[in-house]
Design an enzyme around this catalytic site. Structure first.
Site, mmCIF file in Angstrom:
data_model
loop_
_atom_site.group_PDB
_atom_site.id
_atom_site.type_symbol
_atom_site.label_atom_id
_atom_site.label_comp_id
_atom_site.label_asym_id
_atom_site.label_seq_id
_atom_site.Cartn_x
_atom_site.Cartn_y
_atom_site.Cartn_z
ATOM 1 N N GLY A 365 -6.477 5.103 -1.023
ATOM 2 C CA GLY A 365 -5.202 5.292 -1.698
ATOM 3 C C GLY A 365 -4.501 3.961 -1.895
ATOM 4 N N PRO A 366 -3.428 3.946 -2.668
ATOM 5 C CA PRO A 366 -2.699 2.709 -2.947
ATOM 6 C C PRO A 366 -2.001 2.187 -1.693
ATOM 7 C CG PRO A 366 -1.535 4.596 -3.852
ATOM 8 C CD PRO A 366 -2.851 5.110 -3.381
ATOM 9 N N PRO A 367 -1.555 0.938 -1.718
ATOM 10 C CA PRO A 367 -0.864 0.377 -0.545
ATOM 11 C C PRO A 367 0.440 1.114 -0.265
ATOM 12 C CG PRO A 367 -1.540 -1.361 -2.081
ATOM 13 C CD PRO A 367 -1.749 -0.065 -2.784
ATOM 14 N N GLY A 368 0.760 1.206 1.022
ATOM 15 C CA GLY A 368 2.058 1.748 1.408
ATOM 16 C C GLY A 368 2.140 3.243 1.506
ATOM 17 N N VAL A 369 1.018 3.967 1.424
ATOM 18 C CA VAL A 369 1.089 5.428 1.490
ATOM 19 C C VAL A 369 0.830 5.931 2.913
ATOM 20 C CG1 VAL A 369 0.456 5.734 -0.908
ATOM 21 C CG2 VAL A 369 -1.345 5.660 0.824
ATOM 22 N N GLY A 370 0.593 5.038 3.874
ATOM 23 C CA GLY A 370 0.486 5.458 5.273
ATOM 24 C C GLY A 370 -0.919 5.624 5.792
ATOM 25 N N LYS A 371 -1.896 4.883 5.241
ATOM 26 C CA LYS A 371 -3.286 5.034 5.695
ATOM 27 C C LYS A 371 -3.450 4.531 7.132
ATOM 28 C CE LYS A 371 -4.941 2.589 2.285
ATOM 29 N NZ LYS A 371 -3.671 2.303 1.587
ATOM 30 N N THR A 372 -2.954 3.340 7.393
ATOM 31 C CA THR A 372 -3.110 2.762 8.729
ATOM 32 C C THR A 372 -2.315 3.540 9.766
ATOM 33 O OG1 THR A 372 -3.433 0.575 7.742
ATOM 34 C CG2 THR A 372 -2.901 0.657 10.086
ATOM 35 N N SER A 688 -10.366 6.137 -20.440
ATOM 36 C CA SER A 688 -9.312 7.149 -20.460
ATOM 37 C C SER A 688 -8.176 6.835 -21.427
ATOM 38 C CB SER A 688 -8.735 7.330 -19.045
ATOM 39 O OG SER A 688 -8.160 6.119 -18.590
ATOM 40 N N LYS A 731 -1.908 9.295 -12.061
ATOM 41 C CA LYS A 731 -1.390 9.034 -13.401
ATOM 42 C C LYS A 731 -0.119 9.849 -13.669
ATOM 43 C CE LYS A 731 -5.907 7.839 -15.364
ATOM 44 N NZ LYS A 731 -6.992 8.221 -16.286
#
Length: 794
Positions: A365-372, A688, A731
């Protein structure tokens, strides 16, 4: 007098001479030699006394049996002996005699004529038998050469013998000299004495000397080897003793022994696996033989410390309470329901199996979405240790597997080092930025990661530094990535991909209120009762000061507002602060992001497309213009090959349907068309944007602007079909952030709408198109712009 015993004379006509017989045990005296003898028997003492008194010659004859005390008859002695004279006699206090005799000539015992008080026999001379002069001379020289070599090898033979042998008058004298000085057995010497032929005697002596020389040379070789080994051992022993003395003087000797004893005790207490224990004890034995100043001493010491510091048997007990896990995940993270559900399912399976070993999870996912932070929450819910390594930018596979100990400054890889830091063999192990590993001439770390992340192999993972199998099967691996494409397919195959898309405005508002604001207030020492953020202020931050898929920049902006509030409260200007829209504008300045859809799409030839980037979804403005020309197509904006082909396909479809667009003649044949996608510094690719390009070209040709409320995504074919694409959630969320209310999607992507949050589905309108004509009908503001016929659909 006893009976006379007859013997056979050696030759006819020989003159016999009566001589007293002195029997010799294990001794043979040769002519032309001086020999010392010890006399102890009474009979022999009497014989010597009378011989010395009368100055007479005696016969020296060897006994046949060396174990008999006295020789009584002719059968007890050999028949050939040596006539000798006594040169010197010494009487020893114990009653025995020491005499020095000189051999004169060889004699043969013909018969015994007296046996009491000592033997007396008749002897005849045994002259030498000459042989061929040349052959005898050659044999004599050979014997002399062999004897010289033996003298050099035998310590008890003085060098003067070599000179005496060289000065021997004739071959017989030489043979007697050599036979006398060599340490041969008595029977062998007797054979040489009895040989009358000089030639035969020299030949026999040659055989004896060759044999002795071979034995002596072999003995010398063995002695040299033994001496060398002894010297080496003695030298090493002396050096070690000296080193020990120096260490004792410096106070280091006891310290080294204490250190080795301490390491041995640690190995005993560690209860290492069999192979690791064997390797540790082997290296400890090597360490004990090295001085502390040796270069390898530190290498072995470091290796042992690494073995002893690893958690070979240490584990933490898992908390598999599903309700506890759900409450921890809800407490730490807002929304992300599907991800939480997947984690709880995995814990449920582990609870039934009583084993947490399972698939390797990969959050994309994109940065800052809480993966870590999601990985940290999983560790907290399980009660496990949490370790994290970042592999972004790693290009050397040794960073994963470690360096071999032959390299200076070698260390284990990041995997083993992280486990050492965790102190447990079953932590939650997060591998961050796995999509950003590189590969060059130094190696391919993603290939090394294959073994780490393969449940079928990692039970015996071997680090190059340790070179011992370490069990990674109990580790719960979680990987994170921003994009899936850079990850090699074999590595993707070993992981279960869980996608985390960007947040909606409502989700960001909830995260800001529940997590970010309390965190920043605490970080800045502010009282939550005295500093409050309004919902409108947070919405303004989300809409006008940040534009991202995650909440990292939102967190920074909230921190900036907290700093402003802290500065005023600390300065005494105010006791509390209410952060509303007016204060946000005053403290942060003008808005950084303004709605630009209306401005950008006001002119004909511009359509709004949607794309997915490494930082989440984004909008693209497709611009088209035409100049007089010959129908050529120019595409700019740092586009990839696939996107350029989509532009060509869009132009071909629009040129084929100019009449359906209300145009007369070949409008595109008389103009050169230029398609440009702004943000030219950012590389772009993918199919796309096909329908957006076709819409922009149709807008240009008709001179009508595209609706400012519409964004679109979909691949176009030459027949006008709209094909499905990926990244629908990202998107659509990007369109929402940009203020777009209508999104055109391919018909086949209808199922992807279920992944969207409920509030997004309510706020936005979705047009599902199967053909480009449906796209055109929805893309323009006026409903009567186009009336596509059934023929146009063909």
């Amino acid at each position: 007098m006893s009976a006379v015993e007859e013997t056979v004379p050696p030759s006819e006509g020989a003159v016999a001479e009566a001589l007293p017989v002195l029997p010799l045990r294990e001794t043979v005296v040769f002519p032309d030699s001086m020999t010392p003898l010890a006399i102890g028997q009474e009979r022999s003492i009497k014989l010597v006394d009378e011989a010395v008194a009368n100055d007479s010659t005696i016969a020296l004859v060897a006994t046949r049996n060396a174990h008999e005390e006295e020789a009584q008859t002719a059968d007890d002695i050999y028949s050939v002996g040596t006539a000798a004279v006594i040169h010197k006699m010494i009487r020893v206090p114990d009653g025995t005699l020491r005499i020095l005799v000189q051999g004169m000539r060889r004699v043969h015992l013909d018969r015994v004529v007296q046996s009491d008080p000592y033997l007396v026999g008749e002897f005849s001379d045994l002259p030498d038998v000459e042989g061929p002069e040349t052959e005898v001379e050659a044999l004599a020289r050979n014997v002399e050469a062999l004897f010289s070599r033996i003298i050099g090898l035998v310590p008890y033979l003085p060098d003067e013998l070599q000179l005496a042998a060289a000065n021997a008058e004739d071959p017989s004298t030489l043979a007697n000299l050599i036979a006398t000085t060599m340490r041969l057995k008595a029977p062998e010497k007797q054979e040489l004495l009895e040989e009358a032929s000089i030639e035969a005697r020299l030949r026999r002596l040659t055989v004896v000397l060759n044999r002795e020389l071979e034995v002596l040379e072999l003995g010398t070789k063995i002695q040299s080897q033994v001496q060398s080994e002894m010297e080496h051992s003695q030298r090493e022993y002396f050096l070690r003793q000296q080193l020990k003395a120096i260490q004792d003087e410096l106070g280091e000797g006891d310290e080294q022994q204490a250190e080795i004893a301490e390491l041995r005790g640690q190995i005993e207490e560690a209860h290492l696996p069999e192979e690791a224990d064997r390797a540790a004890r082997r290296e400890l034995d090597r360490l004990g033989k090295l001085p502390p100043a040796a270069a390898e001493y530190g290498v072995i010491r470091g290796y042992l410390e690494w073995i002893l510091s690893l958690p070979w048997n240490e584990t933490t007990e898992d908390n598999l309470d599903l309700e506890h896990a759900r409450s921890v995940l809800d407490e730490d993270h807002y929304d992300l329901e599907k991800v939480k559900e997947r984690i709880v399912e995995q814990l449920a399976v582990s609870k039934l199996k009583q084993d947490l070993a399972g698939p390797i999870l990969c959050f994309v996912g994109p940065p800052g979405v809480g993966k870590t932070s999601l990985g940290q929450s999983i560790a907290r819910s399980l009660g496990r240790k949490f370790v994290r390594i970042s592999v972004g930018g790693v290009r050397d596979e040794a960073e994963i597997r470690g360096h071999r100990r032959t390299y200076i400054g070698a260390l284990p890889g990041t995997v083993i080092r992280a486990l050492r830091d965790a102190g447990s063999k079953n932590p939650v192990f997060m591998i961050d930025e796995i999509d950003k590993m590189g590969a060059d001439w130094r190696g391919d770390p993603s290939s090394a990661m294959l073994e780490v992340l393969d449940p079928a192999q990692n039970s015996s993972f071997r680090d190059h530094y340790l070179d011992l199998p370490f069990d990674l099967s109990k580790v719960l691996f979680i990987c994170t990535a921003n994009q899936l494409d850079p990850i090699p397919p074999p590595l993707q195959d070993r992981m279960e991909i869980i996608r985390l898309s960007g947040y909606t405005e409502e989700e960001k508002l909830g995260i800001g209120k529940r997590y970010l604001v309390p965190k920043q207030l605490e970080a800045h020492g502010l009282d939550p009762e005295r500093v409050k953020f309004t919902d409108k202020a947070l919405r303004m931050l989300i809409a006008e000061y940040t534009r991202e898929a995650g909440v990292r920049n939102l967190d920074r902006e909230i921190a900036a507002l907290c700093r402003k509030a802290a500065a005023e409260i600390a300065a005494g200007k105010r006791k509390s602060a209410r952060v509303d829209e007016r204060r946000v504008r005053a403290w942060l300045g003008r808005a950084r992001f303004r709605p630009e859809i209306r401005k950008r799409t006001a002119d004909p030839g511009v359509a709004t497309g949607l794309a997915v980037t490494a930082v989440g979804g984004d909008i693209l403005f497709i611009e088209a213009t035409a100049v007089p020309g010959e129908g050529r197509l120019v595409v700019t904006g740092q586009l990839g090959d696939v996107m350029r082909e989509s532009a060509q396909a869009a132009l071909s479809w629009v040129r084929g349907h100019t009449r359906d667009l209300g145009l007369e003649g070949d409008w595109f044949g008389e103009k050169d068309v230029h398609i440009h996608v702004p943000a030219g510094a950012v590389p772009k690719d993918g199919p796309s944007a096909g329908i957006a390009m076709a819409t922009a070209l149709a807008s240009l040709a008709m001179g009508r602007p595209v609706s400012e409320e519409v964004a679109m995504t979909g691949e176009i074919t030459l027949t006008g079909q709209v094909l499905p694409i990926g990244g629908v959630r990202d998107k659509v969320l990007a369109a929402q952030r940009a203020g777009i209310t209508k999104v055109i999607l391919p018909k086949e992507n209808e199922a992807d709408l279920d992944d969207l949050p409920r509030d997004v589905r309510k706020q936005m309108t979705f047009v599902l198109a199967d053909h480009v004509d449906e796209v055109m009908e929805a893309a323009f503001a006026e409903a009567d712009v186009l009336e596509f016929s059934s023929a146009a659909r063909g």
